[in-house]
Motif scaffolding. Structure first.
Motif, short mmCIF file in Angstrom:
data_model
loop_
_atom_site.label_atom_id
_atom_site.label_comp_id
_atom_site.label_asym_id
_atom_site.label_seq_id
_atom_site.Cartn_x
_atom_site.Cartn_y
_atom_site.Cartn_z
N THR A 65 -44.06 -90.94 -64.60
CA THR A 65 -43.63 -90.60 -65.86
C THR A 65 -44.81 -90.53 -66.88
N SER A 85 -42.62 -84.48 -71.17
CA SER A 85 -41.80 -82.89 -71.17
C SER A 85 -41.52 -82.43 -72.49
N ARG A 125 -44.17 -86.34 -61.87
CA ARG A 125 -42.72 -86.86 -61.57
C ARG A 125 -42.61 -86.68 -60.18
N GLU A 126 -43.30 -85.63 -59.60
CA GLU A 126 -43.14 -85.33 -58.14
C GLU A 126 -43.85 -86.57 -57.22
N HIS A 166 -46.46 -83.93 -66.99
CA HIS A 166 -45.39 -84.74 -66.81
C HIS A 166 -44.58 -84.28 -65.49
N ASP A 167 -44.59 -82.90 -65.31
CA ASP A 167 -43.65 -82.56 -64.22
C ASP A 167 -44.52 -82.70 -62.91
N ARG A 168 -45.85 -82.59 -62.58
CA ARG A 168 -46.68 -82.84 -61.67
C ARG A 168 -46.62 -84.51 -61.30
#
Length: 182
Positions: A140, A179, A135-136, A131-133
């Motif tokens: 989403t 997340s 979002r970059e 999720h974090d990667r």
């Protein structure tokens, strides 16, 4: 194969019609979801919609939970559904989905298929990382409550977060960002 009859003009959110409400036909809502999880790829959305309609016909034309018919129509094409203990399949599936946009997820390991790496993690942890990667890069990762030990979800454009939450609710899908895995 055509989209369901309705007005699906592009409003910047992959055609999501913000005026859809509880009275909207489930088929129209499913179409909206498919457009969101196949951003910029209406051809794939149409094929998945055809698969959904076929499954719906086999189910007698109605379903209280369209997400289960969608699951099969989008699996490994625009969504994932993996057993809670199968981190390797989760990684493979997310890598396949991200590749549609020429993205590569950094899993924090040179070899995310390595048995030692897989033994030291679980799907909720991997989901939060993915999720974090994503979002970059403006995407989403979404997960939906399967009510089982399995994990399921899809990827959509980050700018569609609010619309995805609203659409999921209208479809009766308990969805949230990856997340915060179920």
């Amino acid at each position: 194969m055509n989209a369901p009859d309705d007005d699906y003009d592009d409003d910047g959110l992959n055609g999501y019609d913000h005026d859809l409400d509880d009275e909207a036909a489930p088929e129209a809502l499913v179409w909206q979801l498919l457009l969101m999880i196949n951003p910029g790829d209406e051809e794939s959305a149409l094929q998945q919609f055809a698969d959904y309609r076929e499954a719906l016909a086999e189910a007698g034309g109605e379903t209280d939970e369209p997400v289960w018919l969608l699951r099969d129509a989008i699996d490994w094409k625009a969504g994932f559904y993996v057993d809670a203990e199968d981190a390797a399949s989760f990684i493979d599936s997310l890598n396949e989905l991200a590749a549609r946009w020429n993205l590569r997820i950094d899993w924090g390991s040179d070899d995310p298929g390595d048995e030692d790496f897989l033994a030291g993690t679980d799907i909720p942890e991997l989901m939060a990382l993915a999720h974090d990667r994503l979002r970059e890069h403006g995407y989403t990762l979404w997960t939906w409550n399967t009510g089982t030990d399995a994990h399921a979800g899809w990827i959509a454009l980050r700018r569609d977060d609010e619309a995805m939450q609203a659409l999921s609710t209208l479809l009766g899908i308990e969805a949230r960002p990856g997340s915060d895995a179920f």
